[in-house]
Motif scaffolding. Sequence first.
Motif, PDB file in Angstrom:
ATOM      1  N   TRP A   1       6.848   9.794  -5.289  1.00 46.31           N
ATOM      2  CA  TRP A   1       7.876   9.194  -4.421  1.00 46.31           C
ATOM      3  C   TRP A   1       8.665   8.113  -5.162  1.00 46.31           C
ATOM      4  O   TRP A   1       9.907   8.130  -5.204  1.00 46.31           O
ATOM      5  N   VAL A   2       7.894   7.176  -5.745  1.00 51.76           N
ATOM      6  CA  VAL A   2       8.523   6.015  -6.387  1.00 51.76           C
ATOM      7  C   VAL A   2       9.419   6.450  -7.552  1.00 51.76           C
ATOM      8  O   VAL A   2      10.469   5.854  -7.820  1.00 51.76           O
ATOM      9  N   SER A   3       9.026   7.537  -8.214  1.00 55.54           N
ATOM     10  CA  SER A   3       9.783   7.995  -9.387  1.00 55.54           C
ATOM     11  C   SER A   3      11.168   8.518  -9.029  1.00 55.54           C
ATOM     12  O   SER A   3      12.018   8.662  -9.906  1.00 55.54           O
TER      13      SER A   3
ATOM     14  N   LYS B   1      -1.035   9.941  -7.048  1.00 55.40           N
ATOM     15  CA  LYS B   1      -0.018  10.792  -7.689  1.00 55.40           C
ATOM     16  C   LYS B   1       1.168  10.982  -6.744  1.00 55.40           C
ATOM     17  O   LYS B   1       2.341  10.941  -7.168  1.00 55.40           O
ATOM     18  N   ASN B   2       0.865  11.175  -5.466  1.00 55.86           N
ATOM     19  CA  ASN B   2       1.929  11.315  -4.468  1.00 55.86           C
ATOM     20  C   ASN B   2       2.795  10.049  -4.427  1.00 55.86           C
ATOM     21  O   ASN B   2       4.025  10.116  -4.351  1.00 55.86           O
TER      22      ASN B   2
ATOM     23  N   LEU C   1       3.456  13.165   2.423  1.00 54.22           N
ATOM     24  CA  LEU C   1       3.426  13.988   1.215  1.00 54.22           C
ATOM     25  C   LEU C   1       4.848  14.152   0.705  1.00 54.22           C
ATOM     26  O   LEU C   1       5.774  14.395   1.491  1.00 54.22           O
ATOM     27  N   TYR C   2       5.021  14.010  -0.603  1.00 53.26           N
ATOM     28  CA  TYR C   2       6.366  14.124  -1.148  1.00 53.26           C
ATOM     29  C   TYR C   2       6.940  15.511  -0.893  1.00 53.26           C
ATOM     30  O   TYR C   2       6.293  16.533  -1.159  1.00 53.26           O
ATOM     31  N   ASN C   3       8.165  15.503  -0.386  1.00 52.69           N
ATOM     32  CA  ASN C   3       8.890  16.752  -0.174  1.00 52.69           C
ATOM     33  C   ASN C   3      10.368  16.435  -0.397  1.00 52.69           C
ATOM     34  O   ASN C   3      10.933  15.570   0.303  1.00 52.69           O
ATOM     35  N   ALA C   4      10.975  17.070  -1.370  1.00 51.45           N
ATOM     36  CA  ALA C   4      12.369  16.763  -1.718  1.00 51.45           C
ATOM     37  C   ALA C   4      13.298  17.002  -0.525  1.00 51.45           C
ATOM     38  O   ALA C   4      14.323  16.326  -0.392  1.00 51.45           O
ATOM     39  N   ASP C   5      12.941  17.954   0.349  1.00 48.73           N
ATOM     40  CA  ASP C   5      13.779  18.204   1.528  1.00 48.73           C
ATOM     41  C   ASP C   5      13.820  16.964   2.425  1.00 48.73           C
ATOM     42  O   ASP C   5      14.884  16.572   2.914  1.00 48.73           O
ATOM     43  N   SER C   6      12.648  16.349   2.664  1.00 48.64           N
ATOM     44  CA  SER C   6      12.655  15.175   3.546  1.00 48.64           C
ATOM     45  C   SER C   6      13.322  13.991   2.845  1.00 48.64           C
ATOM     46  O   SER C   6      14.005  13.183   3.479  1.00 48.64           O
TER      47      SER C   6
ATOM     48  N   PRO D   1       0.804  -1.236   0.000  1.00 49.76           N
ATOM     49  CA  PRO D   1       0.000   0.000   0.000  1.00 49.76           C
ATOM     50  C   PRO D   1       0.830   1.275   0.000  1.00 49.76           C
ATOM     51  O   PRO D   1       1.974   1.283   0.450  1.00 49.76           O
ATOM     52  N   PHE D   2       0.174   2.364  -0.481  1.00 50.26           N
ATOM     53  CA  PHE D   2       0.823   3.680  -0.415  1.00 50.26           C
ATOM     54  C   PHE D   2       0.129   4.589   0.589  1.00 50.26           C
ATOM     55  O   PHE D   2       0.452   5.766   0.699  1.00 50.26           O
TER      56      PHE D   2
END
Length: 191
Positions: free
Chosen positions: A98-100, A93-94, A49-54, A43-44
């Motif tokens: 992430w996976v991308s 989409k989130n 939430l995707y955040n490049a900083d984290s 599951p996702f």
Amino acid sequence: MADKTLNVISICGSLRKGSYNRIVMNALPALAPDGTKITEAPPFSEFPLYNADSQNSSGFPAPVQKLADAIRAADGVIFNTPEYNFGIPGGLKNALDWVSRVQNQPFIGKPVALQSASPGPVGGARVQYDLRRAMVFLDASTLNKPEIFIGYCAQRIDEKTGKITDEQTVGFITQQLAAFAKFIAAHGTQP
Ligand SMILES: Cc1cc2nc3c(=O)[nH]c(=O)nc-3n(C[C@H](O)[C@H](O)[C@H](O)COP(=O)(O)O)c2cc1C
């Protein structure tokens, strides 16, 4: 081709308990052709939430890595998703975002098939174009036809029993799964 079971995973774009798309997804294992096994992907629902900083400070959360690994290991991926506001539901989409970003991006060369259901007339056609576009960027190989858009799905799927009641719909899905197995064989499996 050598005798080998194709391991396909399915990803549901809806988190709703009574989801029509989940009902369709749950029907897939029984409709798969001989030699194709379909199981649900990890599951996702717990992805932040995707955040490049984290991502840069803490790396990839374990559930992200788990889904990415499952996609990479699968011979094919089926999306069963609703359309939200003419596009990909935010949670899905989130998850794709992430996976991308995972190293050795798992969708590269991956055979993908799309299915959508909606109580409306168009059956989620627009989310499929949105997903196709994302899959182009991720270098996946998306099956063109047959397409599965289940319009007016409340008349074809029984929410109470969790079954697809419309035999024509079952027939279309069965045909797509057979075509997807051939598509996977033609495109090769894991890179
Ligand atoms: C935020 C939101 C946006 C929606 N946008 C669309 C849409 O653009 N097109 C459509 O056909 N249905 C739309 N719907 C209706 C969904 O198709 C319907 O709620 C469907 O049952 C959701 O799929 P599920 O049953 O698998 O959860 C939307 C629903 C929600 C909650």
